[in-house]
Scaffold this active site. Structure first.
Site, PDB file in Angstrom:
ATOM      1  N   LYS A  91       8.355 -10.264  -6.153  1.00  0.00           N
ATOM      2  CA  LYS A  91       7.656  -9.584  -5.791  1.00  0.00           C
ATOM      3  C   LYS A  91       7.320 -10.801  -5.079  1.00  0.00           C
ATOM      4  CE  LYS A  91       3.634  -6.467  -5.002  1.00  0.00           C
ATOM      5  NZ  LYS A  91       3.152  -5.614  -5.656  1.00  0.00           N
ATOM      6  N   SER A 136       2.700  -1.338  -3.792  1.00  0.00           N
ATOM      7  CA  SER A 136       2.957  -2.821  -3.247  1.00  0.00           C
ATOM      8  C   SER A 136       3.553  -3.264  -3.604  1.00  0.00           C
ATOM      9  CB  SER A 136       2.026  -3.358  -3.907  1.00  0.00           C
ATOM     10  OG  SER A 136       1.528  -3.528  -5.414  1.00  0.00           O
ATOM     11  N   SER A 148       2.422   0.676  -8.520  1.00  0.00           N
ATOM     12  CA  SER A 148       3.027   0.092  -6.925  1.00  0.00           C
ATOM     13  C   SER A 148       4.809  -0.196  -7.687  1.00  0.00           C
ATOM     14  CB  SER A 148       2.578  -1.223  -7.007  1.00  0.00           C
ATOM     15  OG  SER A 148       1.399  -0.891  -6.147  1.00  0.00           O
TER      16      SER A 148
HETATM   17  N1  GLN Z   1      -1.709   1.859  -4.522  1.00  0.00           N
HETATM   18  C1  GLN Z   1      -2.323   1.325  -5.506  1.00  0.00           C
HETATM   19  C2  GLN Z   1      -3.480   0.149  -5.102  1.00  0.00           C
HETATM   20  O1  GLN Z   1      -3.490   0.334  -3.882  1.00  0.00           O
HETATM   21  C3  GLN Z   1      -1.698   0.843  -6.675  1.00  0.00           C
HETATM   22  C4  GLN Z   1      -0.849  -0.527  -6.865  1.00  0.00           C
HETATM   23  C5  GLN Z   1      -0.145  -1.302  -7.288  1.00  0.00           C
HETATM   24  O2  GLN Z   1      -0.418  -1.002  -8.401  1.00  0.00           O
HETATM   25  N2  GLN Z   1      -0.553  -2.950  -7.219  1.00  0.00           N
HETATM   26  O3  GLN Z   1      -4.132  -0.194  -5.732  1.00  0.00           O
END
Ligand code: GLN
Length: 465
Positions: A63, A138, A162
């Site tokens: 990532k 994400s 994420s």
């Molecule tokens: N969807 C969550 C957020 O928007 C989790 C993001 C993540 O785990 N980096 O913060």
């Protein structure tokens, strides 16, 4: 994973697949940066050194919020466009030292904030199973890269789901380790008390293998734990007799899509058939996880992202004086979701609101963590839940931020409590992948993998139908 081909052949095949899925207007857009010559040269060097070991010559992607040498690290943001880190993350170093070859950096929601990959400054990623739908977020680019067959192993990051959520949406395996299990050195900070590097695998074994290599104490991260790293792959053959798996009622609310509940119950039946005992349990503070997460995470983000000021990293936009430069840089460099979180986080930390919001959220966070301690202290070895309340949704379907935040309802709890979790494919609804989640106690990844291996084995091809 056994490689019968040379490293050079394996990397070349990965690069070819990357080109195939990128091509055309409807490309997946899961890859942001790659350097084919560099990757091939590294692969040839591995072949020449006759490196041995299960990861020698295995291509992987990471990532874009994980620091790498040679390739940019932009966090899916304009504010870091073109930025190349002068050092590499510990997780990258460990995989490369084990002989794995980094072939690309993957697209993600800007600074890992999002659940759909629609918040990347470089455009959304498409779900390889159904390209009109999101891959989740994400770490959607990493999940899509595994689902599309570019690599078998990918790194992502977790703050609230994420890795597990995009793994579920793309039909692959995704692991969020215990907080402190894996070094965060070189992972760009979003919310430091929640962040962990996680891994995607085409199979449970791929993910277990990568975890064995990246886990463990790192002197460069003082929050990494000095706890021995087991051979996670040894969990593959352990029978489930004697294991008690909890089915928490809060994760199976009456509003849950009955088809998702049915797939999870089929998975639980399969685990029971292998010797596990299933018990109904309750984690009563579960419904507070989203409000708590969306106070704690933005609060920490507002502080962590203060470093992107036009002086130290990436983009600089000149303005009227120093303050004008800060404002111009940050308003041009950050997208709308990141801006929203910085505003929210600054608000909940400000004098007068701190006690009402941030402090309160921390208190409730303790109750959520206590729920897990209570069930795991009462003879339950692991929990089984759906990973997400819905399958992958269409682009634009969750334009209201609150709707988007609700997607993290089953995953954010583990980050708040610091416990490990894995998402494993359990079947499909309308042709779209559904993930089942296994949660375990702190540093109990071995139990989590044991159940995941057993489930994968029991479901076989049914997990992808
Ligand atoms: N969807 C969550 C957020 O928007 C989790 C993001 C993540 O785990 N980096 O913060």
């Amino acid at each position: 994973m056994t490689t019968t081909t040379s490293a050079a052949e394996a990397v070349a095949a990965s690069l070819r697949r990357m080109d195939e899925v990128k091509a055309g207007a409807d490309g997946l857009n899961c890859i942001l940066w790659s350097d084919r010559e560099h990757a091939l040269a590294e692969a040839r060097a591995i072949d020449e050194s006759r490196a041995q070991g299960p990861l020698a010559g295995v291509p992987f992607v990471a990532k874009d919020n994980i620091a790498t040498l040679h390739l940019p690290t932009t966090c899916g943001s304009r504010i870091l466009e073109g930025y190349v880190s002068p050092y590499q993350a510990t997780v990258i170093r460990r995989l490369r030292e084990a002989g794995a070859v980094l072939v690309a950096k993957t697209n993600c929601d800007e600074f890992a904030m999002g659940s759909s990959n629609e918040h990347s400054a470089y455009g959304p990623v498409r779900n390889p199973i159904c390209p009109t739908r999101v891959p989740g977020g994400s770490s959607g680019g990493s999940a899509a890269a595994v689902a599309a067959g570019i690599v078998r192993i990918a790194l992502g990051s977790e703050t609230g789901g994420s890795v597990r959520q995009p793994a579920a949406f793309c039909g692959v395996v995704g692991v969020k380790p215990t907080y402190g299990r894996v070094s965060r050195y070189g992972l760009v900070a979003f919310a430091s008390s929640l962040d962990q590097v996680g891994v995607f695998g085409a199979t449970v074994d791929d993910a277990a293998l990568a975890m064995e290599v990246i886990a463990g104490r790192d002197p460069l991260d003082s929050t990494s734990a000095d706890v021995p790293v087991p051979r996670y792959r040894a969990a593959a053959d352990r029978p489930l007799e004697g294991l008690v798996i909890g089915r928490p009622k809060e994760y199976f609310p009456p509003s849950l899509d009955p088809r998702i509940a049915a797939l999870c119950d089929r998975a639980l039946d399969a685990l029971r058939a292998q010797g596990a005992t299933v018990r109904d349990v309750s984690l009563p503070h579960t419904d507070l996880a989203i409000p708590v997460y969306y106070i704690v995470a933005p609060a920490e983000a507002s502080s962590n992202l203060a470093r992107f000021d036009g002086v130290r990293y990436g983009l600089r936009v000149t303005g009227d004086g120093l303050r004008g430069m800060y404002e111009a840089t940050r308003s041009r460099g950050f997208g709308p979701e990141v801006t929203r979180r910085i505003l929210l986080g600054t608000y909940v930390l400000s004098a007068g609101y701190y006690d009402a919001y941030y402090k309160k959220a921390q208190e409730v966070r303790t109750l959520i963590a206590q729920d897990f301690r209570t069930v795991f202290g009462n003879g339950v070895h692991a929990l089984f839940t759906p990973t997400t309340p819905t399958p992958a949704f269409e682009f634009g379907a969750k334009a209201d931020p609150y709707e988007m935040y609700l997607n993290d309802i089953f995953t954010a709890t583990a980050n708040l409590a610091g416990v490990p979790g894995i998402s494993v494919p359990v079947g499909r609804v309308d042709g779209l992948p559904i993930g089942g989640q296994i949660l375990a106690g702190h540093f109990e990844e071995m139990t989590m993998f044991q159940i995941a291996y057993a489930l994968e084995r029991a479901l076989g091809a049914e997990a992808h139908r």
